[in-house]
Design a protein around this motif. Sequence first.
Motif, short mmCIF file in Angstrom:
data_model
loop_
_atom_site.label_atom_id
_atom_site.label_comp_id
_atom_site.label_asym_id
_atom_site.label_seq_id
_atom_site.Cartn_x
_atom_site.Cartn_y
_atom_site.Cartn_z
N GLN A 28 18.77 -89.71 -10.34
CA GLN A 28 17.97 -89.44 -9.15
C GLN A 28 17.11 -88.02 -9.70
O GLN A 28 15.79 -87.78 -9.60
CB GLN A 28 18.05 -89.99 -7.91
CG GLN A 28 17.11 -90.07 -6.95
CD GLN A 28 17.72 -89.85 -5.61
OE1 GLN A 28 17.27 -89.12 -4.82
NE2 GLN A 28 18.65 -90.78 -5.39
N GLU A 29 17.88 -86.91 -9.59
CA GLU A 29 17.48 -85.69 -9.86
C GLU A 29 16.71 -85.63 -11.19
O GLU A 29 15.82 -84.67 -11.20
CB GLU A 29 18.61 -84.64 -9.84
CG GLU A 29 19.31 -84.74 -8.42
CD GLU A 29 18.39 -84.01 -7.34
OE1 GLU A 29 17.52 -83.26 -7.82
OE2 GLU A 29 18.58 -84.13 -6.27
N LEU A 44 15.15 -87.88 -12.98
CA LEU A 44 13.77 -88.41 -12.92
C LEU A 44 12.85 -87.59 -12.05
O LEU A 44 11.69 -87.53 -12.35
CB LEU A 44 14.10 -90.07 -12.30
CG LEU A 44 14.81 -90.84 -13.29
CD1 LEU A 44 14.81 -92.12 -12.66
CD2 LEU A 44 14.09 -91.14 -14.70
N MET A 45 13.49 -87.11 -11.02
CA MET A 45 12.50 -86.28 -9.95
C MET A 45 12.00 -85.23 -10.71
O MET A 45 10.85 -84.94 -10.59
CB MET A 45 12.99 -85.85 -8.80
CG MET A 45 13.25 -86.90 -7.66
SD MET A 45 11.73 -87.72 -7.18
CE MET A 45 10.93 -86.25 -6.28
N LEU A 94 9.34 -86.24 -13.33
CA LEU A 94 8.17 -86.83 -12.73
C LEU A 94 7.36 -85.50 -12.14
O LEU A 94 6.12 -85.50 -12.27
CB LEU A 94 8.38 -87.72 -11.81
CG LEU A 94 7.16 -88.32 -11.02
CD1 LEU A 94 6.40 -89.24 -11.97
CD2 LEU A 94 7.45 -89.34 -9.67
N ARG A 95 8.03 -84.51 -11.92
CA ARG A 95 7.24 -83.46 -11.26
C ARG A 95 6.29 -82.50 -12.31
O ARG A 95 5.43 -82.23 -12.20
CB ARG A 95 8.28 -82.34 -10.79
CG ARG A 95 7.84 -81.95 -9.33
CD ARG A 95 9.15 -80.97 -8.62
NE ARG A 95 9.75 -81.90 -7.93
CZ ARG A 95 11.12 -82.11 -7.72
NH1 ARG A 95 11.82 -81.30 -8.34
NH2 ARG A 95 11.50 -82.70 -6.67
#
Lengths: 196, 156
Positions: B37-38, B40-41, B44-45
């Motif tokens: 999750q981290e 991908l976040m 994406l940022r």
Amino acid sequence: MSELERLASLRTDASAAVAAFRRRAAEEGLLDVAYAELESPLGPLTVFVTPRGLVRVGYGAVEDEVDQVASLLSPRVLAAPERTDHVRRELDEYFAGRRQSFDLPLDWSLVHGFAGNVLQATARIPFGSVSTYQEVASEAGSPRAYRAAGNALGSNPIPIVVPCHRVLHSGGGLGGYTGGLDRKRFLLRLEGVRAD
Amino acid sequence: MSVHLPPFQQLIDAHAGELHRFLTACVGAVDADDCLQETLMSALRTYPTLRHADNLRGWLFTIAHRKATDVVRHRVRHPAAELDGVEPSVAPHAEPDDELWSAVRALPLKQRAAVVHRYLFDLAYREIGERMGISEEAARQNVSAGLRRLRLEVTR
């Protein structure tokens, strides 16, 4: 080395983490465009939603539609059906004959200039009635620009919801349609309009 | 001309599975979900600011490697966290081969990551070095040291 062959064949499941990521991306305002594929009597539709509203309804192959939106709007595009539920609900109701107008916020980001006036005029044509290219051109402020109006309608990014299918030739001819004339006929019939 | 970046969803379809395997091997099933999750976040940022799209897979793995390193460093600094930090809401995925996973995870991080890059993802030593920010030679040494230890652990 058999231990490492075993290691190479291990499988894990990423789906829970990806779903959690999608939720977080939306919460933190990083999900610029969410999309989903819907089934409809007109065939599969891909709908795209931004934080501002419905930005695109596509008749084309999903990969092409998504690619196009990524290059026109933002590459931060995710398949997130949970964010398009309201669109699916209203379209289902419309196709089932239980809805005559849409209450969806629209995002006009894919529309520029005169085309915007034309499509906003088109959005005001009520369910079950029709207009002509000339009339929407007048409504949009340039009575003689019916050809430009035709182009604007042909590139309507939000068909069905912005009802460009309700615009016909002055002589009563069907005119054109972004998704093919069969779809235009289907939509007009659904609304009780006789058109050949 | 600006770069043509593919829709982020395409990256997920192509790489989320292998990133998750990589992270499971590095930090274990319980932390792998958070780590992915981290990863991908964070991807994406910065995604729209990338100046080329030549090696998006390598870019994602570099971020995943960094996130895995963060988790392991955190555990070293807070040994108790390994016991307390298990989120009850996150059900650990079935691990098909506990003995082997735990042997891999018992390796020091550098050896572990190098072995995983080499055998789960079949990377060349040069690429492993790039992803880990070390030289090709150091990557080779970490893989062979890791393998020596694994053989000892698993065959014992």
